[in-house]
Design a protein around this motif. Structure first.
Motif, PDB file in Angstrom:
ATOM      1  N   VAL A 274       0.832  -1.196   0.000  1.00 41.56           N
ATOM      2  CA  VAL A 274       0.000   0.000   0.000  1.00 41.56           C
ATOM      3  C   VAL A 274       0.873   1.254   0.000  1.00 41.56           C
ATOM      4  CG1 VAL A 274      -1.704   1.325   1.313  1.00 41.56           C
ATOM      5  CG2 VAL A 274      -1.931  -1.155   1.123  1.00 41.56           C
ATOM      6  N   ALA A 275       1.917   1.254   0.834  1.00 37.30           N
ATOM      7  CA  ALA A 275       2.811   2.414   0.896  1.00 37.30           C
ATOM      8  C   ALA A 275       3.498   2.656  -0.447  1.00 37.30           C
ATOM      9  CB  ALA A 275       3.864   2.206   1.990  1.00 37.30           C
ATOM     10  N   ARG A 276       3.887   1.566  -1.120  1.00 38.79           N
ATOM     11  CA  ARG A 276       4.543   1.710  -2.419  1.00 38.79           C
ATOM     12  C   ARG A 276       3.573   2.237  -3.473  1.00 38.79           C
ATOM     13  NH1 ARG A 276       9.401   2.497  -3.991  1.00 38.79           N
ATOM     14  NH2 ARG A 276      10.009   1.041  -2.355  1.00 38.79           N
ATOM     15  N   LEU A 277       2.334   1.743  -3.463  1.00 38.14           N
ATOM     16  CA  LEU A 277       1.336   2.221  -4.423  1.00 38.14           C
ATOM     17  C   LEU A 277       1.014   3.699  -4.194  1.00 38.14           C
ATOM     18  CD1 LEU A 277      -1.146  -0.811  -4.560  1.00 38.14           C
ATOM     19  CD2 LEU A 277       0.478  -0.082  -6.319  1.00 38.14           C
ATOM     20  N   VAL A 278       0.862   4.065  -2.935  1.00 34.56           N
ATOM     21  CA  VAL A 278       0.591   5.472  -2.621  1.00 34.56           C
ATOM     22  C   VAL A 278       1.757   6.350  -3.053  1.00 34.56           C
ATOM     23  CG1 VAL A 278       0.258   7.124  -0.734  1.00 34.56           C
ATOM     24  CG2 VAL A 278      -0.982   4.953  -0.721  1.00 34.56           C
ATOM     25  N   ALA A 279       2.970   5.887  -2.803  1.00 41.60           N
ATOM     26  CA  ALA A 279       4.148   6.655  -3.198  1.00 41.60           C
ATOM     27  C   ALA A 279       4.219   6.816  -4.709  1.00 41.60           C
ATOM     28  CB  ALA A 279       5.422   5.978  -2.683  1.00 41.60           C
ATOM     29  N   MET A 280       3.876   5.771  -5.458  1.00 41.64           N
ATOM     30  CA  MET A 280       3.902   5.864  -6.923  1.00 41.64           C
ATOM     31  C   MET A 280       2.829   6.813  -7.434  1.00 41.64           C
ATOM     32  SD  MET A 280       4.847   2.092  -8.419  1.00 41.64           S
ATOM     33  CE  MET A 280       6.509   1.442  -8.242  1.00 41.64           C
ATOM     34  N   VAL A 281       1.638   6.754  -6.820  1.00 39.57           N
ATOM     35  CA  VAL A 281       0.580   7.677  -7.222  1.00 39.57           C
ATOM     36  C   VAL A 281       1.015   9.123  -6.958  1.00 39.57           C
ATOM     37  CG1 VAL A 281      -1.764   8.459  -6.704  1.00 39.57           C
ATOM     38  CG2 VAL A 281      -1.287   6.021  -6.932  1.00 39.57           C
ATOM     39  N   LEU A 282       1.601   9.362  -5.785  1.00 34.67           N
ATOM     40  CA  LEU A 282       2.106  10.698  -5.475  1.00 34.67           C
ATOM     41  C   LEU A 282       3.211  11.110  -6.442  1.00 34.67           C
ATOM     42  CD1 LEU A 282       2.254  10.685  -1.565  1.00 34.67           C
ATOM     43  CD2 LEU A 282       0.681  11.956  -3.022  1.00 34.67           C
ATOM     44  N   THR A 283       4.067  10.151  -6.805  1.00 34.70           N
ATOM     45  CA  THR A 283       5.144  10.453  -7.748  1.00 34.70           C
ATOM     46  C   THR A 283       4.588  10.863  -9.100  1.00 34.70           C
ATOM     47  OG1 THR A 283       6.620   8.873  -6.641  1.00 34.70           O
ATOM     48  CG2 THR A 283       7.191   9.530  -8.885  1.00 34.70           C
ATOM     49  N   ILE A 284       3.600  10.113  -9.593  1.00 36.21           N
ATOM     50  CA  ILE A 284       2.974  10.465 -10.871  1.00 36.21           C
ATOM     51  C   ILE A 284       2.330  11.839 -10.783  1.00 36.21           C
ATOM     52  CG2 ILE A 284       1.123   9.849 -12.477  1.00 36.21           C
ATOM     53  CD1 ILE A 284       1.657   6.911 -11.761  1.00 36.21           C
ATOM     54  N   GLY A 285       1.654  12.105  -9.659  1.00 43.89           N
ATOM     55  CA  GLY A 285       1.045  13.420  -9.473  1.00 43.89           C
ATOM     56  C   GLY A 285       2.076  14.528  -9.467  1.00 43.89           C
ATOM     57  N   MET A 286       3.220  14.297  -8.795  1.00 43.12           N
ATOM     58  CA  MET A 286       4.267  15.312  -8.752  1.00 43.12           C
ATOM     59  C   MET A 286       4.890  15.525 -10.124  1.00 43.12           C
ATOM     60  SD  MET A 286       4.203  16.429  -5.725  1.00 43.12           S
ATOM     61  CE  MET A 286       5.581  17.538  -5.975  1.00 43.12           C
ATOM     62  N   ILE A 287       5.034  14.450 -10.906  1.00 42.83           N
ATOM     63  CA  ILE A 287       5.566  14.585 -12.265  1.00 42.83           C
ATOM     64  C   ILE A 287       4.639  15.444 -13.116  1.00 42.83           C
ATOM     65  CG2 ILE A 287       6.043  13.325 -14.401  1.00 42.83           C
ATOM     66  CD1 ILE A 287       7.146  11.057 -12.710  1.00 42.83           C
ATOM     67  N   LEU A 288       3.329  15.204 -13.000  1.00 42.84           N
ATOM     68  CA  LEU A 288       2.359  16.008 -13.750  1.00 42.84           C
ATOM     69  C   LEU A 288       2.415  17.470 -13.323  1.00 42.84           C
ATOM     70  CD1 LEU A 288      -0.730  13.608 -13.774  1.00 42.84           C
ATOM     71  CD2 LEU A 288       0.844  14.104 -15.658  1.00 42.84           C
ATOM     72  N   ILE A 289       2.566  17.704 -12.016  1.00 42.66           N
ATOM     73  CA  ILE A 289       2.664  19.079 -11.516  1.00 42.66           C
ATOM     74  C   ILE A 289       3.912  19.757 -12.054  1.00 42.66           C
ATOM     75  CG2 ILE A 289       2.968  20.492  -9.441  1.00 42.66           C
ATOM     76  CD1 ILE A 289       1.288  18.345  -7.959  1.00 42.66           C
ATOM     77  N   ILE A 290       5.031  19.014 -12.076  1.00 40.80           N
ATOM     78  CA  ILE A 290       6.287  19.579 -12.589  1.00 40.80           C
ATOM     79  C   ILE A 290       6.139  19.925 -14.072  1.00 40.80           C
ATOM     80  CG2 ILE A 290       8.692  19.029 -13.140  1.00 40.80           C
ATOM     81  CD1 ILE A 290       8.762  17.363 -10.560  1.00 40.80           C
ATOM     82  N   ILE A 291       5.509  19.027 -14.846  1.00 35.91           N
ATOM     83  CA  ILE A 291       5.323  19.291 -16.278  1.00 35.91           C
ATOM     84  C   ILE A 291       4.447  20.518 -16.484  1.00 35.91           C
ATOM     85  CG2 ILE A 291       4.285  18.399 -18.399  1.00 35.91           C
ATOM     86  CD1 ILE A 291       5.156  15.604 -17.502  1.00 35.91           C
ATOM     87  N   LEU A 292       3.343  20.608 -15.725  1.00 33.90           N
ATOM     88  CA  LEU A 292       2.468  21.777 -15.842  1.00 33.90           C
ATOM     89  C   LEU A 292       3.196  23.047 -15.431  1.00 33.90           C
ATOM     90  CD1 LEU A 292      -0.898  20.343 -14.439  1.00 33.90           C
ATOM     91  CD2 LEU A 292      -0.351  20.901 -16.814  1.00 33.90           C
ATOM     92  N   ALA A 293       4.005  22.936 -14.375  1.00 34.80           N
ATOM     93  CA  ALA A 293       4.738  24.116 -13.912  1.00 34.80           C
ATOM     94  C   ALA A 293       5.779  24.556 -14.931  1.00 34.80           C
ATOM     95  CB  ALA A 293       5.410  23.817 -12.569  1.00 34.80           C
ATOM     96  N   LEU A 294       6.386  23.587 -15.644  1.00 37.62           N
ATOM     97  CA  LEU A 294       7.374  23.937 -16.659  1.00 37.62           C
ATOM     98  C   LEU A 294       6.737  24.667 -17.837  1.00 37.62           C
ATOM     99  CD1 LEU A 294       9.593  20.719 -16.745  1.00 37.62           C
ATOM    100  CD2 LEU A 294      10.297  23.001 -16.018  1.00 37.62           C
ATOM    101  N   LEU A 295       5.426  24.500 -18.015  1.00 41.66           N
ATOM    102  CA  LEU A 295       4.735  25.193 -19.099  1.00 41.66           C
ATOM    103  C   LEU A 295       4.532  26.675 -18.790  1.00 41.66           C
ATOM    104  CD1 LEU A 295       1.978  22.567 -20.003  1.00 41.66           C
ATOM    105  CD2 LEU A 295       4.054  23.071 -21.286  1.00 41.66           C
TER     106      LEU A 295
END
Length: 273
Positions: free
Chosen positions: A123-144
């Motif tokens: 569960v901790a690994r799945l939550v961490a991966m979901v958060l990681t994907i969310g942070m990647i999307l935020i970084i991409i949006l922020a780079l725009l």
């Protein structure tokens, strides 16, 4: 003044309880593991986004020492970004390494907030991966954001009729965009990483501190490395890697410190009620 003193005492008590320096070392290790897979991932996304790699490197260059930028640029130039298999590997590498870093951050924040982590490994690994994907999307949006900022500058230049010097001044403001990108990414990290899920208003001060501290520390460290420090004389060919490791280590300390500050200020708000 009394409230500030109480926040300081609570902050220092939590700072001593949380293993800040050990967790920061873990973060530095995982940051290095995920850095190049993440950059490869961005490189493969560039054809589908209105950004180029130069913009990403400029954003990183606002904070990184020259040796680190040289290492990043050299390695990226040697990679074949048109390989779809490389994209798949980079996604897997980014998710796994970065999720380890998010796990370490979550543990640090939970400890700072006094929250027990009772999740299983899966569960901790799945939550961490979901958060990681969310942070990647935020970084991409922020780079725009700098891209849209340039579009706005060109539009104002052509519509209002500003002089060409306006575009030059507008372009020099990219450090403001870089700071804003960093602020947004940290804001969502402080909001999403702890199990308690604090509100955005409860993590603003820690985010502001981390943003300012990171810029100040990065500038000071870059000045030292570029002008005073000679890591190559001590570590030889590993000098640049050591610089990158120390840079990420300082970054980890600042991130965790900002989380502890948020927890201390939240506790003081609860005591007032």
């Amino acid at each position: 003044m009394r409230n500030l003193r109480n926040v300081g005492k609570d902050f220092w008590g939590r700072y001593k309880e949380v293993e800040v320096f050990g967790l920061a070392a873990q973060l530095a290790y995982f940051f290095i593991l995920s850095l190049f897979p993440f950059l490869i991932f961005l490189l493969n996304l560039i054809p589908y986004l209105p950004i180029d790699m130069d913009l990403i490197l400029e954003t990183i260059g606002d904070f990184a020492p020259e040796q680190v930028m040289g290492l990043i640029t050299t390695n990226l130039e040697s990679l074949t970004v048109q390989n779809s298999g490389l994209l798949s590997i980079s996604i897997i590498g980014t998710l796994w390494a970065a999720s380890n870093g998010v796990n370490a951050i979550t543990r640090a924040f939970n400890h700072a907030y006094g929250i027990k982590t009772d999740r299983s490994f899966i569960v901790a690994r799945l939550v961490a991966m979901v958060l990681t994907i969310g942070m990647i999307l935020i970084i991409i949006l922020a780079l725009l954001l700098p891209v849209f900022g340039r579009m706005i500058g060109v539009y104002l230049f052509s519509w209002i009729g500003f002089t060409s010097s306006f575009l030059a001044v507008w372009g020099t403001l990219r450090w403001v965009a870089s700071s804003f990108i960093f602020f947004i990414v940290l804001l969502f990290l402080y909001k999403l990483a702890p199990n308690g899920r604090p509100r955005f208003s409860q993590v603003v001060w820690g985010t502001a501190f981390a943003t300012f501290a990171w810029q100040l520390v990065s500038w000071g460290f870059s000045f030292y490395v570029n002008n005073l420090g000679n890591f190559s004389a001590t570590y030889g060919s590993l000098g640049t890697i050591i610089v990158l490791l120390i840079w990420f280590y300082l970054f980890g300390i600042i991130i965790i410190t900002g989380g502890i500050l948020n927890a201390a200020m939240l506790e003081q708000r609860k005591m007032k009620r």
